[in-house]
Design a protein around this motif. Structure first.
Motif, PDB file in Angstrom:
ATOM      1  N   PHE A 271      -2.767 -58.251  80.051  1.00  0.00           N
ATOM      2  CA  PHE A 271      -2.311 -58.218  78.662  1.00  0.00           C
ATOM      3  C   PHE A 271      -0.800 -58.042  78.601  1.00  0.00           C
ATOM      4  O   PHE A 271      -0.115 -58.735  77.832  1.00  0.00           O
ATOM      5  N   ILE A 272      -0.288 -57.137  79.384  1.00  0.00           N
ATOM      6  CA  ILE A 272       1.160 -56.920  79.420  1.00  0.00           C
ATOM      7  C   ILE A 272       1.874 -58.200  79.868  1.00  0.00           C
ATOM      8  O   ILE A 272       2.912 -58.581  79.301  1.00  0.00           O
ATOM      9  N   GLU A 273       1.315 -58.891  80.836  1.00  0.00           N
ATOM     10  CA  GLU A 273       1.897 -60.168  81.266  1.00  0.00           C
ATOM     11  C   GLU A 273       1.872 -61.173  80.119  1.00  0.00           C
ATOM     12  O   GLU A 273       2.862 -61.885  79.877  1.00  0.00           O
ATOM     13  N   GLY A 274       0.746 -61.252  79.406  1.00  0.00           N
ATOM     14  CA  GLY A 274       0.630 -62.194  78.299  1.00  0.00           C
ATOM     15  C   GLY A 274       1.627 -61.925  77.194  1.00  0.00           C
ATOM     16  O   GLY A 274       2.238 -62.852  76.653  1.00  0.00           O
ATOM     17  N   VAL A 275       1.823 -60.656  76.849  1.00  0.00           N
ATOM     18  CA  VAL A 275       2.794 -60.310  75.813  1.00  0.00           C
ATOM     19  C   VAL A 275       4.204 -60.671  76.272  1.00  0.00           C
ATOM     20  O   VAL A 275       5.003 -61.236  75.509  1.00  0.00           O
ATOM     21  N   ASN A 276       4.521 -60.375  77.508  1.00  0.00           N
ATOM     22  CA  ASN A 276       5.870 -60.684  78.007  1.00  0.00           C
ATOM     23  C   ASN A 276       6.143 -62.185  78.062  1.00  0.00           C
ATOM     24  O   ASN A 276       7.307 -62.611  78.010  1.00  0.00           O
ATOM     25  N   LEU A 277       5.090 -63.013  78.143  1.00  0.00           N
ATOM     26  CA  LEU A 277       5.273 -64.460  78.121  1.00  0.00           C
ATOM     27  C   LEU A 277       5.866 -64.948  76.807  1.00  0.00           C
ATOM     28  O   LEU A 277       6.479 -66.027  76.760  1.00  0.00           O
TER      29      LEU A 277
ATOM     30  N   GLN B  41       6.866 -49.480  76.659  1.00  0.00           N
ATOM     31  CA  GLN B  41       7.746 -49.289  77.804  1.00  0.00           C
ATOM     32  C   GLN B  41       7.681 -50.460  78.783  1.00  0.00           C
ATOM     33  O   GLN B  41       8.581 -50.639  79.603  1.00  0.00           O
ATOM     34  N   HIS B  42       6.595 -51.253  78.683  1.00  0.00           N
ATOM     35  CA  HIS B  42       6.395 -52.393  79.588  1.00  0.00           C
ATOM     36  C   HIS B  42       6.865 -53.708  78.979  1.00  0.00           C
ATOM     37  O   HIS B  42       6.724 -54.756  79.613  1.00  0.00           O
ATOM     38  N   ILE B  43       7.395 -53.670  77.753  1.00  0.00           N
ATOM     39  CA  ILE B  43       7.779 -54.890  77.043  1.00  0.00           C
ATOM     40  C   ILE B  43       9.260 -54.785  76.673  1.00  0.00           C
ATOM     41  O   ILE B  43       9.614 -54.461  75.538  1.00  0.00           O
ATOM     42  N   PRO B  44      10.166 -55.058  77.615  1.00  0.00           N
ATOM     43  CA  PRO B  44      11.591 -54.801  77.360  1.00  0.00           C
ATOM     44  C   PRO B  44      12.309 -55.870  76.549  1.00  0.00           C
ATOM     45  O   PRO B  44      13.330 -55.579  75.916  1.00  0.00           O
ATOM     46  N   ASN B  45      11.801 -57.108  76.553  1.00  0.00           N
ATOM     47  CA  ASN B  45      12.586 -58.214  76.003  1.00  0.00           C
ATOM     48  C   ASN B  45      11.956 -58.911  74.805  1.00  0.00           C
ATOM     49  O   ASN B  45      12.633 -59.705  74.144  1.00  0.00           O
ATOM     50  N   VAL B  46      10.708 -58.661  74.529  1.00  0.00           N
ATOM     51  CA  VAL B  46      10.020 -59.321  73.410  1.00  0.00           C
ATOM     52  C   VAL B  46      10.190 -58.466  72.156  1.00  0.00           C
ATOM     53  O   VAL B  46       9.845 -57.278  72.172  1.00  0.00           O
TER      54      VAL B  46
END
Length: 291
Positions: free
Chosen positions: A135-141, A166-171
């Motif tokens: 999920f974290i990977e999908g959001v960061n995409l 904390q795992h989503i720095p750029n979105v």
């Protein structure tokens, strides 16, 4: 009412003859279709310049869903009301990298898509979903498309979100409905603590919307909501707080005109620039509407 047209960043419309919404079936208020013409009627004296549609939890499974179909329905609605300038569909971000072809299709064929919402609140395991590596990977995409992520949880789940962001720095991210605070439960201290933590992340915004259902839906007063409105503005400021109506979900506790009136009363003393930022300009910037 504001003396300028506003942008409503949280419009729901659905057609039960075209898509399937099991969550609404049999509901006394929501168990019927809500079309853009119904919204036009219910705006009353509220002058709306543009709207952003947000997905309506149309049925989905582990392997597929009505993701593209819902976008096409909204696009058809926008032909009848071109003020629908943005669409925030659902996508199965929990698929991780496997969701990329779907996101690419949305990006290539549906230019009104501005971001994605994948509701965590109603999942069987909200923590397991939200904090899973896929999920974290999908959001960061979403960063690859210049899109944002829309967060929908309630106040009992905010500890999950404090860890998740904390795992989503750029979105860019936005918290819908102020995280559905525990107004009825008197959870003001928790609310202040939660949003203070979230506000430390510069890519985090907040949507001031639809608070009445989380007070007493039948008997709420401006006084019940005021501490939560004040805390939101004090914490995120007029720079990262965005207005929304959440129609027709708001109808379980209020009307759009009354909600705007409540906000107007709470924001007495704000400058013209601050009011325009809250009701219009921040939405135009965050959702990249080009108005």
């Amino acid at each position: 009412m504001p003396d300028f047209p506003i942008i409503d960043t949280h419009l729901h419309i659905w057609d039960m003859d075209r898509l399937k919404y099991s969550a609404f079936e049999g509901h006394p208020l929501f168990g019927k279709s809500y079309q853009i013409e119904d919204y036009q009627r219910d705006c009353g004296d509220v002058e709306v310049e543009a709207m952003v549609f947000v997905e309506c939890f149309a049925d989905f499974t582990e392997t597929g869903g009505q993701y593209i179909d819902e976008i096409k329905f909204v696009e058809d609605s926008a032909r009848r009301d071109p003020r629908i300038k943005g669409i925030v569909p659902m996508a199965p971000l929990e698929w991780g990298s496997r969701v990329l072809p779907m996101l690419s299709e949305m990006n290539a064929n549906h230019s009104s898509v501005k971001g994605i919402r994948r509701i965590m609140e109603f999942d069987d395991d909200p923590r397991g979903l939200t904090l899973s590596p896929d999920f974290i990977e999908g959001v960061n995409l979403l960063h690859e498309f210049g899109w944002h992520f829309e967060i929908n949880v309630n106040f009992t789940q905010m500890d999950i979100i404090r860890e998740f962001v904390q795992h989503i720095p750029n979105v860019p991210m936005i918290l819908d409905h102020c995280g559905k605070p525990g107004i009825r439960e008197g959870a003001l201290a928790q609310f202040r603590d939660d949003i203070r933590d979230l506000a430390t992340h510069p890519n985090m915004w907040i949507k001031l919307s639809d608070l009445p259902p989380y007070a007493d839906p039948a008997n709420w007063t401006d006084k019940d909501l005021r501490p939560y409105i004040d805390a939101t503005i004090e914490t995120f400021g007029f720079g990262r707080t965005i207005y929304a109506g959440d129609w027709p979900i708001c109808l379980q506790a209020t009307s759009l005109p009354r909600w705007v009136e409540t906000l107007d009363n709470a924001l007495v003393g704000a400058s013209e620039k601050e009011l325009r930022a809250f009701y219009r300009d921040n939405a135009n910037t965050f959702y990249r509407l080009g108005l």
